[in-house]
Design an enzyme around this catalytic site. Structure first.
Site, PDB file in Angstrom:
ATOM      1  N   HIS A  95      -2.797  34.129  -5.626  1.00  0.00           N
ATOM      2  CA  HIS A  95      -3.069  32.984  -6.505  1.00  0.00           C
ATOM      3  C   HIS A  95      -2.310  33.117  -7.821  1.00  0.00           C
ATOM      4  CE1 HIS A  95      -5.246  29.386  -7.500  1.00  0.00           C
ATOM      5  NE2 HIS A  95      -5.720  29.902  -8.622  1.00  0.00           N
ATOM      6  N   HIS A 122      -0.531  30.565 -11.133  1.00  0.00           N
ATOM      7  CA  HIS A 122      -0.019  29.365 -11.801  1.00  0.00           C
ATOM      8  C   HIS A 122       1.052  29.887 -12.758  1.00  0.00           C
ATOM      9  CE1 HIS A 122      -3.662  27.410 -10.329  1.00  0.00           C
ATOM     10  NE2 HIS A 122      -4.366  28.322 -10.925  1.00  0.00           N
ATOM     11  N   ARG A 124      -9.418  25.479 -20.995  1.00  0.00           N
ATOM     12  CA  ARG A 124      -8.658  24.505 -20.214  1.00  0.00           C
ATOM     13  C   ARG A 124      -7.987  23.485 -21.137  1.00  0.00           C
ATOM     14  NH1 ARG A 124     -10.684  20.118 -15.738  1.00  0.00           N
ATOM     15  NH2 ARG A 124     -11.328  19.077 -17.652  1.00  0.00           N
ATOM     16  N   HIS A 133      -6.619  20.647  -5.345  1.00  0.00           N
ATOM     17  CA  HIS A 133      -6.908  21.465  -6.532  1.00  0.00           C
ATOM     18  C   HIS A 133      -8.320  22.034  -6.533  1.00  0.00           C
ATOM     19  CE1 HIS A 133      -8.312  22.234 -10.649  1.00  0.00           C
ATOM     20  NE2 HIS A 133      -7.095  22.675 -10.848  1.00  0.00           N
ATOM     21  N   HIS A 184     -11.646  31.665  -6.204  1.00  0.00           N
ATOM     22  CA  HIS A 184     -12.822  31.715  -7.086  1.00  0.00           C
ATOM     23  C   HIS A 184     -14.071  31.225  -6.345  1.00  0.00           C
ATOM     24  CE1 HIS A 184      -9.853  32.133 -10.227  1.00  0.00           C
ATOM     25  NE2 HIS A 184      -9.492  30.883 -10.204  1.00  0.00           N
ATOM     26  N   ASP A 193      -3.524  34.796 -10.910  1.00  0.00           N
ATOM     27  CA  ASP A 193      -4.010  33.516 -11.418  1.00  0.00           C
ATOM     28  C   ASP A 193      -3.413  33.127 -12.777  1.00  0.00           C
ATOM     29  OD1 ASP A 193      -5.485  31.230 -11.834  1.00  0.00           O
ATOM     30  OD2 ASP A 193      -7.436  32.175 -11.874  1.00  0.00           O
TER      31      ASP A 193
HETATM   32 ZN    ZN Z   1      -6.219  28.880 -10.349  1.00  0.00          ZN
END
Ligand code: ZN
Length: 468
Positions: free
Chosen positions: A66, A68, A92, A217, A283, A334
């Protein structure tokens, strides 16, 4: 052919290598011109003339399930208190502001540097959960796959194997709520996302080093209908391709799912879709006892990203129960607050120790060394998540491995059965991972990647632009 009559061009001799049945001595690794292992021979009678010898014990390369990539550039920049209730959702907001500024060139530079960091840390494959698709105003680039293509290209040039998972982000919340303005770079329909994926595959076809799948997502960002049409479309072109989803990272999304959909996220998904080993539930942090059992039974991979989950204050996955139920898991970096599978495995065990006030919680009667058990399980689960033939030193698998530094203070003088314990649990000085091979090519030599100076200079330029 006997081992002595085969070519030595694509061969390496290891005094010790970690094979599917554990450490073996005098292992001859041989691979073909495409970078696929053709023979793995333990107890090889004698070293062939001209076959190079690994500088230390050899481990299979770890898949990173995972990532990004763009978030690497914000690591270390959110560790201050912005308000009295800093949490995942305030993080976020900061991440969205960052995502709004990324350019194709900037993303290419960040991804290139990140993948070099991954390789140096012993990750030889990455699953990229890629969701920034459009221009800052939400319009499409002339090439709809512009940004995803930059990430795929960065994987190619760095040498890391890739599973590219373009993300379907359609809604801002459960009940198909319209997206927010700060999500406009992410938004697609199933059709436009599959079109983007088609363009990507035309430019960068699948190969032994590259595979495609999709990533809805999260349950809050898709609907049951759109998820179904995404999967139907995917199966027309790429049957059985990997499917990854963020599933239950935050209690707020579990509560919203219960309230609006009438079930907890993992249960909701398992009840409605044929979730099996092609799925990776990233997650799966907040699962009740029934979900833990059902998820384990499904064969899906729980995607655990311990350093990020700790950094974001997500919660602790019930790993002890899940492993007792033979559940499958892998690890990912991640948000890239750290890029180190050793830290992910350590934290997986430490979370359980702190909760249960015991030691060696995730060991078992059959696998008393906790590091060995977790390493083997993360290889297996990570490999499933990539959908590629990786994760073991075995004929037919990708020629991806790590060479340990046998002189490193974490393992020197230790017996082989304690090597992985030292690698995972000791945190002394530089990494014990000395060399890294992908597809039979040595991409990290004595802790240096062939491209790291150039990539780091470009990363600094990109970061300075992002922070301006
Ligand atoms: Zn993620």
């Amino acid at each position: 052919m006997t081992e002595s009559t085969r070519t030595s061009k694509h061969a390496l001799f290891a005094d010790y290598a970690w094979l599917p049945d554990g450490w073996r001595r005098n292992v001859l690794l041989e691979w073909d011109a495409d970078g696929t292992l053709t023979h793995v021979t333990p107890d090889a009678s004698a070293r062939m003339a001209g076959v190079p010898r690994a500088a230390g014990p050899v481990l299979p390369g770890m898949p990173n399930l995972h990532s990004h990539a763009f978030q690497r550039a914000m690591a270390g920049l959110t560790e201050y208190r912005a308000n009295a209730t800093d949490n995942f959702w305030s993080w976020r907001d900061l991440m969205y502001r960052f995502a709004a500024k990324i350019t194709p060139q900037g993303l290419a530079a960040v991804a290139q540097w990140l993948y070099i960091e991954m390789l140096k840390a012993g990750y030889t494959s990455v699953c990229e959960f890629h969701y920034v698709h459009h221009m800052p105003d939400g319009n499409r680039y002339a090439n709809a796959a512009e940004l995803a293509g930059q990430v795929v290209e960065a994987a190619r040039t760095s040498g890391i194997g890739m599973t590219m998972l373009p993300v379907l982000y359609q809604y801002s919340g459960f009940g198909a709520r319209a997206p927010n303005a700060d999500q406009r770079r992410f938004i697609n329909t199933p059709e436009s996302l599959l079109d983007l994926l088609g363009k990507l595959r035309d430019a960068y076809p699948e190969s032994a080093a590259r595979r495609y799948g999709v990533a809805p997502h999260s349950l809050r960002a898709v609907s049951e209908t759109s998820l179904r049409s995404l999967l139907d479309g995917l199966d027309q072109d790429l049957p059985g391709a990997p499917v990854h989803i963020h599933i239950a990272e935050q209690t707020a999304e579990v509560d919203a799912c219960l309230e609006i959909e009438g079930a907890r996220p993992v249960q909701w998904l398992l009840d409605r879709f044929a979730v099996d080993s092609r799925w990776c539930l990233v997650h799966a942090t907040h699962v009740d006892a029934q979900e833990t059992r059902d998820l384990a039974k499904s064969g899906a991979v729980a995607g655990l990203c311990l350093t990020t989950e700790a950094n974001l204050g997500d919660g602790i996955f019930p790993a002890h129960t899940y492993l007792d139920e033979q559940g499958r898991f892998g690890v990912g970096s991640d948000s890239h607050i750290g890029v180190d599978w050793r830290a992910e495995l350590r934290l997986l065990e430490y979370g359980q120790r702190l909760v249960r006030r015991q030691r060696n919680v995730l060991a078992s009667a059959e696998a008393p060394f906790v590091a060995d058990r977790l390493f083997g399980a993360a290889l297996d689960g990570g490999a499933h998540a990539t959908g590629r033939a990786v994760g073991a030193l075995r004929a037919g698998q990708r020629a991806d491995w790590l060479v340990l530094d046998a002189e490193h203070a974490s393992i020197a003088e230790h017996a082989p059965d304690a090597w992985l314990s030292g690698v995972v649990f000791c945190e002394h000085g530089e990494t014990p991972i000395r060399d890294v091979y992908t597809g039979g090519v040595k991409v990290v030599d004595n802790r240096r990647h062939r491209d790291e100076e150039r990539a780091y200079a470009q990363y600094r330029v990109a970061l300075a632009e992002l922070l301006r």
